[in-house]
Design a protein around this motif. Structure first.
Motif, PDB file in Angstrom:
ATOM      1  N   MET A  55       0.996  -1.007   0.209  1.00  0.00           N
ATOM      2  CA  MET A  55      -0.260   0.065  -0.107  1.00  0.00           C
ATOM      3  C   MET A  55       1.178   1.093  -0.172  1.00  0.00           C
ATOM      4  N   THR A  56       0.578   2.260  -0.852  1.00  0.00           N
ATOM      5  CA  THR A  56       1.043   3.398  -0.395  1.00  0.00           C
ATOM      6  C   THR A  56       0.212   4.783  -0.146  1.00  0.00           C
ATOM      7  N   GLU A  57       1.196   5.254   0.686  1.00  0.00           N
ATOM      8  CA  GLU A  57       0.876   6.104   1.703  1.00  0.00           C
ATOM      9  C   GLU A  57       0.636   7.706   1.240  1.00  0.00           C
ATOM     10  N   VAL A  58       0.140   8.210   1.501  1.00  0.00           N
ATOM     11  CA  VAL A  58      -0.370  10.192   1.305  1.00  0.00           C
ATOM     12  C   VAL A  58      -0.227  10.403   2.188  1.00  0.00           C
ATOM     13  N   CYS A  59       0.297  11.583   2.439  1.00  0.00           N
ATOM     14  CA  CYS A  59      -0.213  12.260   4.156  1.00  0.00           C
ATOM     15  C   CYS A  59       0.258  14.225   3.447  1.00  0.00           C
ATOM     16  N   PHE A  60      -1.177  14.672   3.776  1.00  0.00           N
ATOM     17  CA  PHE A  60      -1.244  15.638   2.874  1.00  0.00           C
ATOM     18  C   PHE A  60      -0.547  16.731   4.408  1.00  0.00           C
ATOM     19  N   VAL A  61       0.254  17.489   4.577  1.00  0.00           N
ATOM     20  CA  VAL A  61       0.430  18.691   5.690  1.00  0.00           C
ATOM     21  C   VAL A  61      -0.328  19.872   5.086  1.00  0.00           C
ATOM     22  N   GLY A  62      -0.678  20.216   6.330  1.00  0.00           N
ATOM     23  CA  GLY A  62      -1.232  21.646   6.167  1.00  0.00           C
ATOM     24  C   GLY A  62      -0.217  22.864   6.245  1.00  0.00           C
ATOM     25  N   ASP A  63      -1.187  23.781   6.053  1.00  0.00           N
ATOM     26  CA  ASP A  63      -0.376  25.081   6.193  1.00  0.00           C
ATOM     27  C   ASP A  63      -0.689  25.413   7.283  1.00  0.00           C
ATOM     28  N   ALA A  64       0.344  26.680   8.291  1.00  0.00           N
ATOM     29  CA  ALA A  64       0.131  26.588   9.370  1.00  0.00           C
ATOM     30  C   ALA A  64      -1.026  27.520   9.661  1.00  0.00           C
ATOM     31  N   ASP A  65      -2.079  28.118   8.605  1.00  0.00           N
ATOM     32  CA  ASP A  65      -2.577  29.206   9.404  1.00  0.00           C
ATOM     33  C   ASP A  65      -4.060  28.627   8.830  1.00  0.00           C
ATOM     34  N   CYS A  66      -3.934  27.445   9.077  1.00  0.00           N
ATOM     35  CA  CYS A  66      -5.738  26.648   8.220  1.00  0.00           C
ATOM     36  C   CYS A  66      -5.515  25.470   9.304  1.00  0.00           C
ATOM     37  N   ALA A 102     -14.396  12.707  -2.597  1.00  0.00           N
ATOM     38  CA  ALA A 102     -12.882  12.375  -2.956  1.00  0.00           C
ATOM     39  C   ALA A 102     -11.712  11.412  -1.755  1.00  0.00           C
ATOM     40  N   LEU A 103     -11.973  11.509  -0.572  1.00  0.00           N
ATOM     41  CA  LEU A 103     -11.469  11.469   0.645  1.00  0.00           C
ATOM     42  C   LEU A 103     -12.674  10.534   0.720  1.00  0.00           C
ATOM     43  N   SER A 104     -13.930  10.062   1.045  1.00  0.00           N
ATOM     44  CA  SER A 104     -14.569   9.541   1.959  1.00  0.00           C
ATOM     45  C   SER A 104     -14.454   8.139   1.300  1.00  0.00           C
ATOM     46  N   THR A 105     -13.638   7.441   0.345  1.00  0.00           N
ATOM     47  CA  THR A 105     -13.299   5.615   0.134  1.00  0.00           C
ATOM     48  C   THR A 105     -12.124   5.423   1.283  1.00  0.00           C
ATOM     49  N   TYR A 106     -11.774   7.005   1.922  1.00  0.00           N
ATOM     50  CA  TYR A 106     -10.513   6.078   2.645  1.00  0.00           C
ATOM     51  C   TYR A 106     -10.480   6.440   4.124  1.00  0.00           C
ATOM     52  N   ASP A 107      -9.811   5.586   4.858  1.00  0.00           N
ATOM     53  CA  ASP A 107      -9.514   5.609   6.073  1.00  0.00           C
ATOM     54  C   ASP A 107      -8.611   7.060   6.403  1.00  0.00           C
ATOM     55  N   LEU A 108      -9.035   8.325   6.817  1.00  0.00           N
ATOM     56  CA  LEU A 108      -8.232   8.857   7.415  1.00  0.00           C
ATOM     57  C   LEU A 108      -7.412   9.110   8.741  1.00  0.00           C
ATOM     58  N   ARG A 109      -6.196   9.106   8.675  1.00  0.00           N
ATOM     59  CA  ARG A 109      -5.770   9.163  10.052  1.00  0.00           C
ATOM     60  C   ARG A 109      -4.640  11.042  10.320  1.00  0.00           C
ATOM     61  N   ARG A 110      -4.533  10.998  11.394  1.00  0.00           N
ATOM     62  CA  ARG A 110      -3.402  12.071  11.969  1.00  0.00           C
ATOM     63  C   ARG A 110      -2.347  11.788  11.814  1.00  0.00           C
ATOM     64  N   PRO A 111      -1.142  11.734  11.369  1.00  0.00           N
ATOM     65  CA  PRO A 111       0.221  11.084  11.509  1.00  0.00           C
ATOM     66  C   PRO A 111       0.772  12.036  12.193  1.00  0.00           C
ATOM     67  N   PHE A 112       0.813  13.767  11.503  1.00  0.00           N
ATOM     68  CA  PHE A 112       1.097  14.513  12.405  1.00  0.00           C
ATOM     69  C   PHE A 112       0.061  15.553  12.691  1.00  0.00           C
ATOM     70  N   GLU A 113       0.811  16.541  13.544  1.00  0.00           N
ATOM     71  CA  GLU A 113       0.112  17.704  13.664  1.00  0.00           C
ATOM     72  C   GLU A 113      -0.439  18.846  12.501  1.00  0.00           C
ATOM     73  N   ASN A 114      -1.980  18.563  12.206  1.00  0.00           N
ATOM     74  CA  ASN A 114      -2.688  19.234  11.205  1.00  0.00           C
ATOM     75  C   ASN A 114      -1.920  19.026   9.545  1.00  0.00           C
ATOM     76  N   ALA A 115      -2.725  17.541   9.948  1.00  0.00           N
ATOM     77  CA  ALA A 115      -1.733  16.671   8.555  1.00  0.00           C
ATOM     78  C   ALA A 115      -2.755  15.374   8.249  1.00  0.00           C
ATOM     79  N   ILE A 116      -3.668  14.879   7.079  1.00  0.00           N
ATOM     80  CA  ILE A 116      -4.335  14.174   7.299  1.00  0.00           C
ATOM     81  C   ILE A 116      -2.804  12.373   6.268  1.00  0.00           C
ATOM     82  N   ALA A 117      -3.338  11.893   6.510  1.00  0.00           N
ATOM     83  CA  ALA A 117      -3.111  10.402   5.618  1.00  0.00           C
ATOM     84  C   ALA A 117      -3.932   9.204   5.116  1.00  0.00           C
ATOM     85  N   LEU A 118      -3.230   8.423   3.865  1.00  0.00           N
ATOM     86  CA  LEU A 118      -4.256   7.530   3.969  1.00  0.00           C
ATOM     87  C   LEU A 118      -2.850   6.498   2.902  1.00  0.00           C
TER      88      LEU A 118
END
Length: 163
Positions: A1-12, A27-43
């Motif tokens: 499995m390939t992981e993707v992590c979106f790291v948010g801008d500090a001001d949002c 688009a994200l509804s079929t994925y199990d979302l996780r928070r590996p880092f502060e202000n981040a979403i991974a799947l």
């Protein structure tokens, strides 16, 4: 499995920004979302191609709310992440996995700090202050920008490194 992590801008608040908008939420509804880092979403996705396609599908939101996109592809490395640009180059066959490890961005990783109100804070660690380095004799140079609990290594393209 390939992981993707979106790291948010500090001001949002990245989770709010993505999940409050119908197109991104769908688009994200079929994925199990996780928070590996502060202000981040991974799947996890089924392949590197699916990971890059998802990033492309969410590009409008990535440009506005995301500071960094990280992709971890086990065929390249189990522990180190790829930048979005490098993941795309690997997917397109422009570069092979073994040729990706020279240019790096190393984030410091800090655990939440205890406060008098919360002596045992919960929550994911924060990515802090990236250090741009090149691998030395096959090893990742030590992170020396501040004292951190751990590090996260992201492989970059030469173009991302020299900008």
């Amino acid at each position: 499995m390939t992981e993707v992590c979106f790291v948010g801008d500090a001001d949002c608040d990245l989770q709010y920004e993505l999940l409050s908008r119908e197109t991104a939420r769908e688009a994200l509804s079929t994925y199990d979302l996780r928070r590996p880092f502060e202000n981040a979403i991974a799947l996890s996705t089924v392949s590197l191609g699916a990971a890059v396609s998802l990033c492309n599908d969410l590009n409008w939101y990535v440009v506005r709310f995301v500071d960094d996109v990280l992709v971890r592809e086990p065929s390249v490395d189990d522990d180190e992440w790829l930048s979005r640009e490098l993941a795309t180059a690997v997917r397109d066959g422009d570069v092979t996995g073994p040729d990706t490890g020279e240019y790096l961005k190393v984030y410091g990783l800090e655990e939440p700090e205890p406060t008098p109100e919360d002596p045992n804070p919960k929550g994911p660690p924060a990515l802090v202050e990236p250090l741009y380095v090149s691998r030395q004799d096959g090893a990742v140079p030590e992170y020396d920008l501040r004292d951190v609990d751990d590090t996260v290594v992201v492989r970059l393209t030469e173009g991302e490194f020299t900008v």
